[in-house]
Design a protein around this motif. Structure first.
Motif, PDB file in Angstrom:
ATOM      1  N   SER A 262       0.813  -1.218   0.000  1.00 32.52           N
ATOM      2  CA  SER A 262       0.000   0.000   0.000  1.00 32.52           C
ATOM      3  C   SER A 262       0.848   1.269   0.000  1.00 32.52           C
ATOM      4  CB  SER A 262      -0.939  -0.006   1.209  1.00 32.52           C
ATOM      5  OG  SER A 262      -0.170  -0.098   2.388  1.00 32.52           O
ATOM      6  N   ASP A 263       2.164   1.176   0.244  1.00 34.39           N
ATOM      7  CA  ASP A 263       3.015   2.379   0.170  1.00 34.39           C
ATOM      8  C   ASP A 263       3.553   2.595  -1.241  1.00 34.39           C
ATOM      9  OD1 ASP A 263       4.745   0.267   0.026  1.00 34.39           O
ATOM     10  OD2 ASP A 263       6.092   0.920   1.617  1.00 34.39           O
ATOM     11  N   GLY A 264       3.025   1.825  -2.205  1.00 35.77           N
ATOM     12  CA  GLY A 264       3.384   2.028  -3.607  1.00 35.77           C
ATOM     13  C   GLY A 264       4.584   1.192  -4.055  1.00 35.77           C
ATOM     14  N   ASP A 265       5.144   0.414  -3.154  1.00 36.77           N
ATOM     15  CA  ASP A 265       6.310  -0.401  -3.517  1.00 36.77           C
ATOM     16  C   ASP A 265       5.861  -1.633  -4.324  1.00 36.77           C
ATOM     17  OD1 ASP A 265       8.914  -1.154  -3.629  1.00 36.77           O
ATOM     18  OD2 ASP A 265       9.169  -1.595  -1.496  1.00 36.77           O
ATOM     19  N   GLU A 266       6.749  -2.110  -5.154  1.00 32.44           N
ATOM     20  CA  GLU A 266       6.461  -3.301  -5.977  1.00 32.44           C
ATOM     21  C   GLU A 266       7.773  -4.040  -6.198  1.00 32.44           C
ATOM     22  OE1 GLU A 266       4.076  -2.463  -9.449  1.00 32.44           O
ATOM     23  OE2 GLU A 266       4.944  -4.174 -10.505  1.00 32.44           O
ATOM     24  N   PHE A 267       7.828  -5.325  -5.849  1.00 36.66           N
ATOM     25  CA  PHE A 267       9.076  -6.065  -6.029  1.00 36.66           C
ATOM     26  C   PHE A 267       8.782  -7.561  -6.146  1.00 36.66           C
ATOM     27  CE2 PHE A 267       8.232  -5.220  -1.553  1.00 36.66           C
ATOM     28  CZ  PHE A 267       8.324  -6.466  -0.958  1.00 36.66           C
ATOM     29  N   ALA A 268       9.714  -8.254  -6.827  1.00 40.78           N
ATOM     30  CA  ALA A 268       9.571  -9.712  -6.963  1.00 40.78           C
ATOM     31  C   ALA A 268      10.160 -10.370  -5.722  1.00 40.78           C
ATOM     32  CB  ALA A 268      10.315 -10.170  -8.211  1.00 40.78           C
ATOM     33  N   SER A 269       9.413 -11.321  -5.149  1.00 41.30           N
ATOM     34  CA  SER A 269       9.891 -11.989  -3.935  1.00 41.30           C
ATOM     35  C   SER A 269       9.659 -13.482  -4.098  1.00 41.30           C
ATOM     36  CB  SER A 269       9.114 -11.452  -2.735  1.00 41.30           C
ATOM     37  OG  SER A 269       9.526 -12.097  -1.562  1.00 41.30           O
ATOM     38  N   ASP A 270      10.731 -14.257  -3.879  1.00 43.83           N
ATOM     39  CA  ASP A 270      10.598 -15.691  -4.112  1.00 43.83           C
ATOM     40  C   ASP A 270       9.983 -16.422  -2.912  1.00 43.83           C
ATOM     41  OD1 ASP A 270      11.072 -17.534  -6.259  1.00 43.83           O
ATOM     42  OD2 ASP A 270      12.365 -18.605  -4.841  1.00 43.83           O
ATOM     43  N   LEU A 271       9.851 -15.710  -1.798  1.00 42.62           N
ATOM     44  CA  LEU A 271       9.259 -16.340  -0.610  1.00 42.62           C
ATOM     45  C   LEU A 271       8.373 -15.312   0.088  1.00 42.62           C
ATOM     46  CD1 LEU A 271       9.247 -18.786   1.430  1.00 42.62           C
ATOM     47  CD2 LEU A 271      11.002 -17.523   2.676  1.00 42.62           C
ATOM     48  N   ILE A 272       7.107 -15.685   0.282  1.00 46.09           N
ATOM     49  CA  ILE A 272       6.178 -14.791   0.988  1.00 46.09           C
ATOM     50  C   ILE A 272       5.569 -15.611   2.124  1.00 46.09           C
ATOM     51  CG2 ILE A 272       4.082 -13.369   0.784  1.00 46.09           C
ATOM     52  CD1 ILE A 272       4.806 -13.398  -2.352  1.00 46.09           C
ATOM     53  N   VAL A 273       5.887 -15.219   3.351  1.00 47.19           N
ATOM     54  CA  VAL A 273       5.421 -15.975   4.514  1.00 47.19           C
ATOM     55  C   VAL A 273       4.320 -15.185   5.194  1.00 47.19           C
ATOM     56  CG1 VAL A 273       6.135 -17.155   6.630  1.00 47.19           C
ATOM     57  CG2 VAL A 273       7.793 -16.839   4.783  1.00 47.19           C
ATOM     58  N   TRP A 274       3.170 -15.832   5.373  1.00 47.30           N
ATOM     59  CA  TRP A 274       2.001 -15.149   5.939  1.00 47.30           C
ATOM     60  C   TRP A 274       1.885 -15.476   7.430  1.00 47.30           C
ATOM     61  CZ3 TRP A 274      -1.312 -11.483   4.257  1.00 47.30           C
ATOM     62  CH2 TRP A 274      -2.522 -11.319   4.934  1.00 47.30           C
ATOM     63  N   CYS A 275       2.074 -14.460   8.265  1.00 45.45           N
ATOM     64  CA  CYS A 275       1.992 -14.657   9.730  1.00 45.45           C
ATOM     65  C   CYS A 275       1.055 -13.602  10.315  1.00 45.45           C
ATOM     66  CB  CYS A 275       3.363 -14.506  10.369  1.00 45.45           C
ATOM     67  SG  CYS A 275       4.598 -15.648   9.789  1.00 45.45           S
ATOM     68  N   ALA A 276       0.020 -13.235   9.553  1.00 42.40           N
ATOM     69  CA  ALA A 276      -0.810 -12.103   9.973  1.00 42.40           C
ATOM     70  C   ALA A 276      -2.036 -12.566  10.753  1.00 42.40           C
ATOM     71  CB  ALA A 276      -1.204 -11.284   8.751  1.00 42.40           C
ATOM     72  N   GLY A 277      -1.797 -13.298  11.807  1.00 42.85           N
ATOM     73  CA  GLY A 277      -2.908 -13.634  12.717  1.00 42.85           C
ATOM     74  C   GLY A 277      -3.518 -14.999  12.480  1.00 42.85           C
ATOM     75  N   ILE A 278      -4.359 -15.355  13.444  1.00 43.30           N
ATOM     76  CA  ILE A 278      -4.992 -16.679  13.404  1.00 43.30           C
ATOM     77  C   ILE A 278      -6.499 -16.537  13.595  1.00 43.30           C
ATOM     78  CG2 ILE A 278      -3.022 -18.014  14.236  1.00 43.30           C
ATOM     79  CD1 ILE A 278      -4.307 -17.830  17.085  1.00 43.30           C
ATOM     80  N   LYS A 279      -7.216 -17.572  13.211  1.00 43.33           N
ATOM     81  CA  LYS A 279      -8.653 -17.642  13.504  1.00 43.33           C
ATOM     82  C   LYS A 279      -8.956 -19.060  13.993  1.00 43.33           C
ATOM     83  CE  LYS A 279     -10.102 -18.867   8.835  1.00 43.33           C
ATOM     84  NZ  LYS A 279     -10.848 -18.566   7.648  1.00 43.33           N
ATOM     85  N   PRO A 280     -10.070 -19.232  14.728  1.00 44.11           N
ATOM     86  CA  PRO A 280     -10.366 -20.575  15.232  1.00 44.11           C
ATOM     87  C   PRO A 280     -10.570 -21.572  14.099  1.00 44.11           C
ATOM     88  CG  PRO A 280     -12.184 -19.050  15.613  1.00 44.11           C
ATOM     89  CD  PRO A 280     -11.046 -18.231  15.135  1.00 44.11           C
ATOM     90  N   ASN A 281     -10.289 -22.817  14.393  1.00 42.83           N
ATOM     91  CA  ASN A 281     -10.417 -23.862  13.379  1.00 42.83           C
ATOM     92  C   ASN A 281     -11.818 -23.848  12.741  1.00 42.83           C
ATOM     93  OD1 ASN A 281     -10.530 -26.313  11.991  1.00 42.83           O
ATOM     94  ND2 ASN A 281      -9.046 -27.221  13.394  1.00 42.83           N
ATOM     95  N   PRO A 282     -11.897 -23.662  11.421  1.00 46.82           N
ATOM     96  CA  PRO A 282     -13.224 -23.543  10.783  1.00 46.82           C
ATOM     97  C   PRO A 282     -14.058 -24.818  10.835  1.00 46.82           C
ATOM     98  CG  PRO A 282     -11.462 -23.479   9.141  1.00 46.82           C
ATOM     99  CD  PRO A 282     -10.799 -23.469  10.475  1.00 46.82           C
TER     100      PRO A 282
END
Ligand code: FAD
Length: 458
Positions: A262-282
């Motif tokens: 959202s700050d306008g940056d753009e770059f190629a990344s070979d690894l994207i790790v998602w650690c943005a929170g949890i939710k209860p088991n669906p």
């Protein structure tokens, strides 16, 4: 009573009450072990988990950094829970009205297991957002398989990047993005960065400035769990280590591995790790158990599940999939989702199941927060420790030592504790991991190629 359709399973439950434990993680495994101690052989206990082991998640960042052998963060359920039936399968549906749970088994028809008492410890899953490219390109950081994949990808990329002639490819291979600056994200990133710093000494073709670690965090701070001051300290440390921390920034998309923020940056990344929170088991949505607005099971302080009409008879729950009053923190407070609470709730829960079976009064869960500590790479850490009512803030080596000591103490089984400590000793002697085994979905391919080159028999 035992009424499961396990015609092939030799369980002689007689007239014993049957306690069915869903999930064999921090809650489930500890409930089953403790209940066996409390109730002896007067109960039949079954534990259902998709995995045959407990994953000690607080150690995953060190698995991702090659500092701990993956097997040493796993406790085999069948070894720890001898005398307890362990079913490796996925809970699909809970029907409390019928007192039956449906479980899917690998390659077979689903089975139904009946119970007298139900314990729900099904934990949580990553809380994702509908971000273009996220599901296709990112990876979570909750299971050992994911931590191993992150470690191997980073280390394999170093080797590939050192050999490639194409600067754009090298840039992509050496750009690692972590989304979420909470406990798990900060630890995972900091440990990985530390691993890369140590490995670079073997890569004369790579310079530290070639490697880009990026953290994307929506809030204006990182590590809220350790408080404002220590969060600021950690942020400063990260930036001094060359980690790019983007605060108050969102991941807008990551299609084809191109990260747009959202700050306008753009770059190629070979690894994207998602650690943005949890939710209860669906999977809880596929049950007739009452869920609150966050999708969790509301519990009373004695860990019985609460419905509008009062406690649900025979149903207990704890851990990440619940909301449990935190009596030690005061009126209206609830326990945060962490292993510290999950393990201790499990012990009270087991005690209360034993009490319910004997028609004795139940006891409330009460645990005073011991503090929170994070390791952020070799000899680095932050944390708070409560000694009585006194809060002590730790930084650097003391926090790192404190976090390691606590987690070795908390890691189940003596053998695994010894394995973890032996691995650390080996790392300190200069034997840090620098090899990544590239993940392949076709492990038989090399063998097939060899077989194809063998002349056919005439
Ligand atoms: C990277 C990371 C670092 C962490 N660090 C810390 C820390 O330093 N300190 C701390 O206190 N906490 C930490 N935590 C949090 C802590 O690990 C959890 O809060 C804790 O494990 C919750 O226990 P639980 O039993 O509720 O869930 P889990 O331990 O996740 O157990 C849930 C179990 O349910 C099983 N399951 C899920 N779905 C199904 C299904 N459909 N059928 C059958 N089985 C199923 C899973 O396989 C799992 O074994 C960390 C977590 C992560 C991811």
């Amino acid at each position: 009573m035992w009424k499961g359709k396990f015609t092939h399973m030799n369980i002689n439950s007689g007239n014993k009450p049957h306690v069915l434990v869903l999930g064999g993680g921090s809650v489930g495994m500890n409930v089953a072990a403790e209940l066996r101690k409390k109730a002896g052989n007067n109960v039949a206990i079954t534990v259902v988990d998709t995995r045959p082991y407990l994953t000690y998640q607080p150690f995953l960042p060190e698995v991702g950094a090659g500092a701990i052998d993956p097997r040493n963060v796993l406790a085999p359920l069948r070894k720890v829970l001898q005398g307890t039936k362990v079913v490796t399968g996925a809970v699909e549906k809970i029907s409390h009205a019928d007192r039956v749970v449906t479980v899917a088994l690998e390659g077979e028809e689903s089975i139904e297991i009946s119970y007298d008492y139900l314990v729900v410890g099904l934990g949580s899953v990553p809380r994702t957002l509908p971000i273009p490219g996220l599901a296709e390109n990112a990876i979570g950081f909750k299971w050992v398989e994911e931590a191993v994949a992150v470690r191997d990808r980073i280390l394999s990329n170093l080797a590939e990047a050192a050999s490639t002639k194409d600067p754009e490819t090298r840039k992509r291979l050496l750009t690692f993005t972590f989304v979420g600056g909470g406990f798990a994200g900060s630890e995972a990133l900091a440990e990985a960065e530390d691993m890369v710093s140590a490995a670079l000494q073997y890569y004369p073709d790579l310079h530290p400035s070639d490697v880009r670690f990026v953290m994307i965090e929506a809030m204006g701070r990182i590590l809220p769990e350790v408080g404002e001051e220590l969060g600021k300290y950690a942020l400063k440390q990260f930036r001094e280590r060359g980690i790019e921390v983007k605060l108050e920034t969102f991941l807008n998309s990551c299609e084809n591995g191109i990260v747009k923020t959202s700050d306008g940056d753009e770059f190629a990344s070979d690894l994207i790790v998602w650690c943005a929170g949890i939710k209860p088991n669906p999977v809880l949505e596929n049950s007739d158990l009452p869920l609150n607005q966050t999708g969790r099971l509301d519990c009373l302080a004695d860990l019985r599940v609460k419905s509008e009409d009062g406690p649900l008879e025979g149903v207990f729950a704890a851990g990440d999939c619940t909301t449990v009053p935190d009596l030690a923190s005061g009126e209206g407070k609830v326990c945060p989702p962490n292993a510290q609470h999950a393990v201790r709730q499990a012990k009270t829960l087991a005690d209360n199941v034993a009490r319910a079976i004997d028609s004795r009064p139940l006891v409330d869960y009460y645990h005073k927060n011991l503090g929170t500590m994070a390791t952020l790479g070799m000899f680095k850490g932050v944390g708070t420790l409560f000694i009585g009512d006194k809060k002590v803030e730790l930084k650097g080596l003391p926090a790192w030592l404190g976090a390691r000591a606590y987690h070795v103490y908390a890691m189940p089984t003596l053998g695994r504790k010894a394995g973890v400590v032996a691995g650390w000793a080996s790392s300190l002697l200069g034997n840090r991991e620098i090899l990544g085994i590239a993940q392949t979905t076709e492990p038989r391919k090399a063998f097939e190629l060899a077989a194809a080159s063998t002349p056919k028999k005439k």
